[in-house]
Design a protein around this motif. Structure first.
Motif, mmCIF file in Angstrom:
data_model
loop_
_atom_site.group_PDB
_atom_site.id
_atom_site.type_symbol
_atom_site.label_atom_id
_atom_site.label_comp_id
_atom_site.label_asym_id
_atom_site.label_seq_id
_atom_site.Cartn_x
_atom_site.Cartn_y
_atom_site.Cartn_z
ATOM 1 N N ARG A 49 61.865 48.206 25.544
ATOM 2 C CA ARG A 49 63.305 48.275 25.831
ATOM 3 C C ARG A 49 63.630 47.597 27.163
ATOM 4 N N PRO A 50 64.611 46.724 27.171
ATOM 5 C CA PRO A 50 64.941 46.016 28.425
ATOM 6 C C PRO A 50 65.256 46.967 29.579
ATOM 7 N N GLU A 51 65.946 48.089 29.283
ATOM 8 C CA GLU A 51 66.291 49.044 30.352
ATOM 9 C C GLU A 51 65.019 49.585 31.006
ATOM 10 N N HIS A 52 64.061 49.877 30.162
ATOM 11 C CA HIS A 52 62.799 50.412 30.692
ATOM 12 C C HIS A 52 62.058 49.351 31.496
ATOM 13 N N ARG A 53 62.107 48.134 30.997
ATOM 14 C CA ARG A 53 61.390 47.040 31.671
ATOM 15 C C ARG A 53 61.926 46.832 33.095
ATOM 16 N N ILE A 54 63.263 46.900 33.204
ATOM 17 C CA ILE A 54 63.880 46.681 34.525
ATOM 18 C C ILE A 54 63.423 47.767 35.504
ATOM 19 N N LEU A 55 63.465 48.993 35.011
ATOM 20 C CA LEU A 55 63.033 50.117 35.829
ATOM 21 C C LEU A 55 61.552 49.943 36.206
ATOM 22 N N ALA A 56 60.752 49.572 35.208
ATOM 23 C CA ALA A 56 59.307 49.408 35.419
ATOM 24 C C ALA A 56 59.039 48.346 36.484
ATOM 25 N N GLN A 57 59.791 47.265 36.400
ATOM 26 C CA GLN A 57 59.615 46.157 37.344
ATOM 27 C C GLN A 57 59.817 46.638 38.786
ATOM 28 N N ASP A 58 60.873 47.425 38.997
ATOM 29 C CA ASP A 58 61.152 47.930 40.352
ATOM 30 C C ASP A 58 60.036 48.844 40.827
ATOM 31 N N ILE A 59 59.519 49.643 39.907
ATOM 32 C CA ILE A 59 58.442 50.570 40.276
ATOM 33 C C ILE A 59 57.191 49.773 40.656
ATOM 34 N N VAL A 60 56.875 48.763 39.847
ATOM 35 C CA VAL A 60 55.681 47.950 40.111
ATOM 36 C C VAL A 60 55.816 47.251 41.469
ATOM 37 N N GLU A 61 57.002 46.698 41.730
ATOM 38 C CA GLU A 61 57.215 46.010 43.018
ATOM 39 C C GLU A 61 56.966 46.956 44.194
ATOM 40 N N ALA A 62 57.514 48.169 44.067
ATOM 41 C CA ALA A 62 57.358 49.132 45.162
ATOM 42 C C ALA A 62 55.887 49.514 45.335
ATOM 43 N N CYS A 63 55.187 49.631 44.212
ATOM 44 C CA CYS A 63 53.770 50.020 44.284
ATOM 45 C C CYS A 63 52.924 48.896 44.871
ATOM 46 N N LEU A 64 53.325 47.689 44.575
ATOM 47 C CA LEU A 64 52.597 46.516 45.065
ATOM 48 C C LEU A 64 52.611 46.473 46.591
ATOM 49 N N ALA A 65 53.758 46.935 47.134
ATOM 50 C CA ALA A 65 53.921 46.906 48.584
ATOM 51 C C ALA A 65 52.948 47.868 49.269
ATOM 52 N N ARG A 66 52.446 48.819 48.510
ATOM 53 C CA ARG A 66 51.515 49.775 49.100
ATOM 54 C C ARG A 66 50.092 49.270 48.909
ATOM 55 N N ARG A 67 49.619 48.541 49.889
ATOM 56 C CA ARG A 67 48.275 47.963 49.791
ATOM 57 C C ARG A 67 47.225 49.069 49.909
ATOM 58 N N THR A 68 46.346 49.102 48.970
ATOM 59 C CA THR A 68 45.282 50.100 49.036
ATOM 60 C C THR A 68 43.950 49.379 48.876
ATOM 61 N N SER A 69 42.894 50.020 49.299
ATOM 62 C CA SER A 69 41.606 49.398 49.021
ATOM 63 C C SER A 69 41.005 50.114 47.822
ATOM 64 N N SER A 70 40.630 49.330 46.834
ATOM 65 C CA SER A 70 40.126 49.925 45.602
ATOM 66 C C SER A 70 39.067 49.009 45.029
ATOM 67 N N ILE A 71 38.346 49.526 44.090
ATOM 68 C CA ILE A 71 37.452 48.668 43.325
ATOM 69 C C ILE A 71 37.854 48.784 41.851
ATOM 70 N N ARG A 72 37.998 47.626 41.228
ATOM 71 C CA ARG A 72 38.371 47.570 39.808
ATOM 72 C C ARG A 72 37.140 47.135 39.023
ATOM 73 N N ILE A 73 36.727 47.980 38.118
ATOM 74 C CA ILE A 73 35.481 47.732 37.385
ATOM 75 C C ILE A 73 35.791 47.554 35.903
#
Ligand code: GDP
Length: 344
Positions: A49-73
């Motif tokens: 749903r486009p409405e959900h996508r827009i909301l999701a995009q904002d959430i992802v952007e905000a999360c991206l700003a929070r740099r964390t150190s992680s390992i992706r396996i």
């Protein structure tokens, strides 16, 4: 974390969206490590749903700003090799060491048939009930690229929620390994004792991608065979091209069900991480992956826009028919549809 107030729900929204929270409420919940809100936010990422996508995009952007150190396996291996048993043991080990672990899955079979190899909710039941673990089955989608894109965004949300170790699991069939490889730092391939013939044919490509190989089920009657398989792989890997990371892949053995060799695999992953952090490959690889996903996402978005375009929709069937009847070449047909799309 304090409960979210009802103020986060916008009463002006149409009824079907009223259970959505505000962007701020999602972000606050994710940053506080709330697994339920994290799960709801990933559902938004997966929504069409486009409405959900827009909301999701904002959430992802905000999360991206929070740099964390992680390992992706990334973890892969044929069905039955013991992936879920391994992840259960491995995850439990990590949690005991104070880590927080998220497990995401990419299952190419879930797109083709309803029944999926990885999506079964009963897998890793023990781990799933632990508050320091977050387990999410594969997203549905109409293309592997689309599913992989959603998984990549889900990784960012999990990291923002404080999960420092991310496992992306996939099954050793199809193209999904390549997709997983393009979003992880370290790639672990699980093997069965005696399955050395996997070195031929399509499996070779997967072996080439692996940073660490582990022969599972090294227990009971199969222990000796597992050791032989380990040696076969060690010999064979000498003939493989040197990896861009400079890391020389290692072959270990383990018994996921007996909890043996698990700590050694974790140690090897940490060695890999240290090695690639020190030589700069870790960061370089993540940057290259971001570049790759930028271009992948452009293609995904363009494709979606193209197929939902009114005039494309109006002419697609007819052009398809002409191509099938041999009256029009595929490339000319494609060109005509593109012209229709671009003219607006
Ligand atoms: P997946 O399909 O790769 O997720 O594999 P599962 O984790 O579901 O395991 C497939 C089967 O192998 C199950 O019956 C497990 O109990 C068994 N299994 C998994 N790991 C081991 C192991 O280390 N040793 C032995 N003997 N059996 C195992």
């Amino acid at each position: 974390m304090k409960p979210l107030s009802d103020k986060s729900i916008n009463p002006d929204l149409p009824k079907q969206y009223r259970n959505l929270r505000s962007v701020e409420a999602y972000i606050e919940g994710i940053l506080a490590g709330d697994r339920i809100i994290l799960s709801q936010a990933i559902t938004l990422i997966e929504s069409t749903r486009p409405e959900h996508r827009i909301l999701a995009q904002d959430i992802v952007e905000a999360c991206l700003a929070r740099r964390t150190s992680s390992i992706r396996i990334g973890i892969t291996g044929s069905p039955g090799v013991g992936k879920s048993t391994f992840i259960e043991a491995f995850g439990t080990h990590l949690i005991e060491k104070g880590h927080r672990l998220a497990v995401l899955a990419i299952d190419p079979t879930s797109q083709i048939s309803k029944g999926s190899i990885l999506g079964d909710k009963t897998r890793m039941a023990k781990l799933a009930s632990n508050e320091n673990a977050f387990i999410r089955p594969s997203a549905a989608g109409d293309s592997l690229g689309g599913v992989a894109h959603k998984t990549r965004e889900a990784i960012l949300l999990c990291e923002a929620a404080g999960f420092d170790t991310i496992i992306v699991e996939t099954v050793g069939v199809g193209q999904s390994e390549t997709a997983v490889h393009s979003m992880v730092d370290c790639f672990l391939l699980l093997l069965l004792p005696g399955a050395g013939d996997e070195l031929q044919g399509i499996k070779r490509g997967i072996v080439e991608m692996a940073d660490i190989l582990a022969v599972n089920k090294a227990d009971g009657e199969r222990l000796a065979l597992a050791k032989r398989t380990q040696q076969e792989y060690r010999n064979a890997l000498h003939l493989f091209p040197i990896k861009a990371s400079g890391w020389i892949p290692s072959v270990l053995t383990c018994s996921a069900s007996n909890n043996e060799g698990i700590a050694e695999i974790w140690q090897m992953i940490k060695d890999f991480q240290k090695f690639t952090l020190e030589n700069g490959y870790f960061e370089h690889n993540r940057q290259e992956q971001s570049r790759h996903w930028l271009h992948e996402t452009i293609l995904i978005l363009l494709r979606a826009q193209f197929y939902s375009d009114k005039s494309v929709k109006a002419h697609l069937k007819d052009i398809e028919k002409q191509v099938l009847e041999g009256k029009l070449s595929s490339s000319k047909g494609a060109r005509e549809l593109l012209d229709l799309f671009l003219r607006q």
